[in-house]
Design a protein around this motif. Sequence first.
Motif, short mmCIF file in Angstrom:
data_model
loop_
_atom_site.label_atom_id
_atom_site.label_comp_id
_atom_site.label_asym_id
_atom_site.label_seq_id
_atom_site.Cartn_x
_atom_site.Cartn_y
_atom_site.Cartn_z
N GLY A 135 80.78 -1.56 13.26
CA GLY A 135 81.31 -1.25 14.55
C GLY A 135 79.83 -1.64 15.72
O GLY A 135 78.81 -1.74 14.87
N PHE A 136 80.28 -1.33 17.24
CA PHE A 136 79.48 -1.42 18.09
C PHE A 136 78.27 0.18 17.97
O PHE A 136 79.37 1.44 17.72
CB PHE A 136 80.19 -0.60 19.12
CG PHE A 136 80.67 -2.32 19.40
CD1 PHE A 136 79.74 -3.52 20.58
CD2 PHE A 136 81.60 -2.28 19.48
CE1 PHE A 136 80.32 -4.60 20.68
CE2 PHE A 136 82.77 -4.10 20.27
CZ PHE A 136 81.79 -4.67 20.60
N SER A 137 77.12 -0.30 17.55
CA SER A 137 76.49 1.40 16.56
C SER A 137 75.74 1.39 17.05
O SER A 137 74.91 -0.82 17.52
CB SER A 137 77.23 1.71 15.46
OG SER A 137 76.33 0.50 14.63
N ILE A 138 74.18 2.32 16.66
CA ILE A 138 72.83 1.85 16.62
C ILE A 138 72.37 0.51 15.66
O ILE A 138 71.51 0.99 15.61
CB ILE A 138 72.54 3.31 16.77
CG1 ILE A 138 72.54 3.78 18.52
CG2 ILE A 138 70.57 3.55 16.64
CD1 ILE A 138 72.54 5.01 18.68
N LEU A 139 72.86 1.45 14.59
CA LEU A 139 73.12 1.29 13.22
C LEU A 139 73.16 -0.64 13.49
O LEU A 139 72.10 -2.06 12.99
CB LEU A 139 73.00 1.01 12.08
CG LEU A 139 72.88 0.79 11.03
CD1 LEU A 139 71.05 1.92 10.69
CD2 LEU A 139 73.76 1.08 9.48
N SER A 140 73.76 -1.29 13.70
CA SER A 140 74.44 -2.31 14.02
C SER A 140 73.05 -3.38 15.50
O SER A 140 72.47 -4.53 14.84
CB SER A 140 75.80 -3.19 15.06
OG SER A 140 76.22 -2.83 13.99
N GLY A 141 72.37 -2.18 16.16
CA GLY A 141 72.64 -3.14 17.35
C GLY A 141 70.30 -3.13 16.47
O GLY A 141 69.64 -4.35 16.58
N GLY A 142 70.28 -2.21 16.04
CA GLY A 142 68.46 -2.66 15.33
C GLY A 142 68.75 -3.18 14.59
O GLY A 142 67.55 -3.71 14.39
N LEU A 143 70.09 -3.71 13.62
CA LEU A 143 69.47 -3.92 12.20
C LEU A 143 68.92 -5.54 13.33
O LEU A 143 68.68 -6.41 12.56
CB LEU A 143 70.88 -4.38 11.70
CG LEU A 143 70.92 -2.95 10.38
CD1 LEU A 143 72.44 -2.86 9.38
CD2 LEU A 143 69.57 -2.96 9.39
N THR A 144 69.65 -6.02 14.22
CA THR A 144 69.78 -7.54 14.89
C THR A 144 68.98 -7.78 15.32
O THR A 144 68.63 -8.88 15.58
CB THR A 144 71.28 -7.80 15.78
OG1 THR A 144 72.96 -6.88 15.16
CG2 THR A 144 71.16 -8.40 16.75
N LEU A 145 68.19 -6.91 16.34
CA LEU A 145 67.01 -6.75 16.50
C LEU A 145 65.75 -6.95 15.06
O LEU A 145 64.72 -7.98 15.85
CB LEU A 145 67.07 -5.10 17.63
CG LEU A 145 67.02 -5.14 18.61
CD1 LEU A 145 66.53 -3.85 19.38
CD2 LEU A 145 67.14 -6.59 19.75
N ALA A 146 65.97 -6.87 14.27
CA ALA A 146 65.67 -7.47 13.41
C ALA A 146 65.21 -7.91 12.68
O ALA A 146 64.59 -9.00 12.48
CB ALA A 146 65.46 -5.54 11.95
N CYS A 147 66.67 -8.79 12.89
CA CYS A 147 66.09 -10.49 12.90
C CYS A 147 65.79 -10.72 13.37
O CYS A 147 65.40 -11.91 13.58
CB CYS A 147 68.65 -10.28 12.52
SG CYS A 147 69.09 -9.76 11.14
N MET A 148 65.81 -10.03 14.95
CA MET A 148 65.52 -10.99 15.62
C MET A 148 63.73 -10.86 15.79
O MET A 148 63.19 -12.55 16.29
CB MET A 148 65.54 -10.72 17.37
CG MET A 148 66.90 -11.47 17.43
SD MET A 148 67.00 -10.31 18.72
CE MET A 148 66.77 -11.72 20.06
N VAL A 149 63.09 -10.18 15.31
CA VAL A 149 61.46 -9.49 14.88
C VAL A 149 60.96 -10.57 14.02
O VAL A 149 60.27 -10.76 13.72
CB VAL A 149 61.33 -8.32 14.44
CG1 VAL A 149 60.14 -7.67 14.48
CG2 VAL A 149 61.88 -7.34 16.85
N LEU A 150 61.66 -10.38 12.63
CA LEU A 150 61.21 -11.03 11.43
C LEU A 150 60.44 -12.65 11.62
O LEU A 150 59.43 -11.99 11.40
CB LEU A 150 62.56 -10.78 10.67
CG LEU A 150 63.01 -9.81 9.77
CD1 LEU A 150 64.13 -9.54 8.89
CD2 LEU A 150 61.53 -9.50 9.22
N PRO A 151 61.26 -13.25 12.44
CA PRO A 151 60.19 -14.79 12.25
C PRO A 151 59.65 -14.35 13.14
O PRO A 151 58.11 -15.26 12.53
CB PRO A 151 61.34 -15.77 13.03
CG PRO A 151 62.70 -14.93 13.16
CD PRO A 151 62.33 -13.42 12.92
N ILE A 152 59.46 -13.94 13.77
CA ILE A 152 57.67 -13.31 14.97
C ILE A 152 56.40 -13.29 13.33
O ILE A 152 55.88 -13.30 14.15
CB ILE A 152 58.21 -13.29 15.96
CG1 ILE A 152 59.27 -14.06 17.21
CG2 ILE A 152 56.54 -13.14 16.74
CD1 ILE A 152 59.67 -12.79 18.34
#
Length: 285
Positions: A135-152
């Motif tokens: 759902g809309f949660s801090i965990l969802s937001g954090g994991l989505t940001l992790a996907c963005m951080v990983l390539p860099i």
Amino acid sequence: MLEHTPSRAGDALFKAALWLTAALVVGACGLILLDLLWRGGPAINWSFLTEAPRNAGRDGGIAPILWSTLLILAVALATSLPLGLACAVWLTEYLPAGSRRGRVVRVSLDALAGIPSIVFGLFGHAFFCVTLGLGFSILSGGLTLACMVLPIFIRTSEAGLSALGDDWRRQGAALGMTRASVLLHVLLPAAMPAITAGAMLGVGRASAETAALIFTSGYVDRWPDSLGDSGRALAVHIYDLSMNVTGGDAAAYGSALVLMTLIALINAVTMGLSMQWVRHKDHRT
């Protein structure tokens, strides 16, 4: 036989161009910081940092929003840094040079690094929020940001490890060290500046994201009780105040100043911890 040496005039011109470029970058950052201090400084006080927002954010503070931001960043970094470092080590130390798998992974990482954040937000909503049921949660937001951080982070860490010559590895093997020992005690400390730079770039991008978090962590400005609750990040709060709330500019500038301070503090802590780890390894060696 005459040797071709660069002229002193050319050297001076090149040096002046470098200094001018550095001055422009520092000047741009300084102007942004001065503008935030001028417009947002009067809004910063103890109540602004410890109270909940009122009147659509015009009044009150940003305490629950700041807490939600810290939780989202903690989830993103705790997920991306170990995975990213492990992937960088795998690419540099355990794959043959020029292997097909390595080329495919690197091209994929480069493609992911250029994807707009809104696409990551849609992916995070579809996968983390809907498919995994977070759902809309801090965990969802954090994991989505992790996907963005990983390539860099992966590409930066890989570049740091790849820059180390094979002599480092051969000397460790000649001393009877295992590959894991060479990696832990020799290669990682030597590549720590690049790893730290990758972590800072990741923190900077994750902290400033808005579109990805609107679709994943949510929009509410209340205190989160757990990682499964929705929470508004500072970047989303700044966007809402500046675009949707009439008379919210002062609070938006104050929130932006807090966000920049938070990023600077996280970068300073990251740099300090990495330098301390390097000194500890050098002392033991």
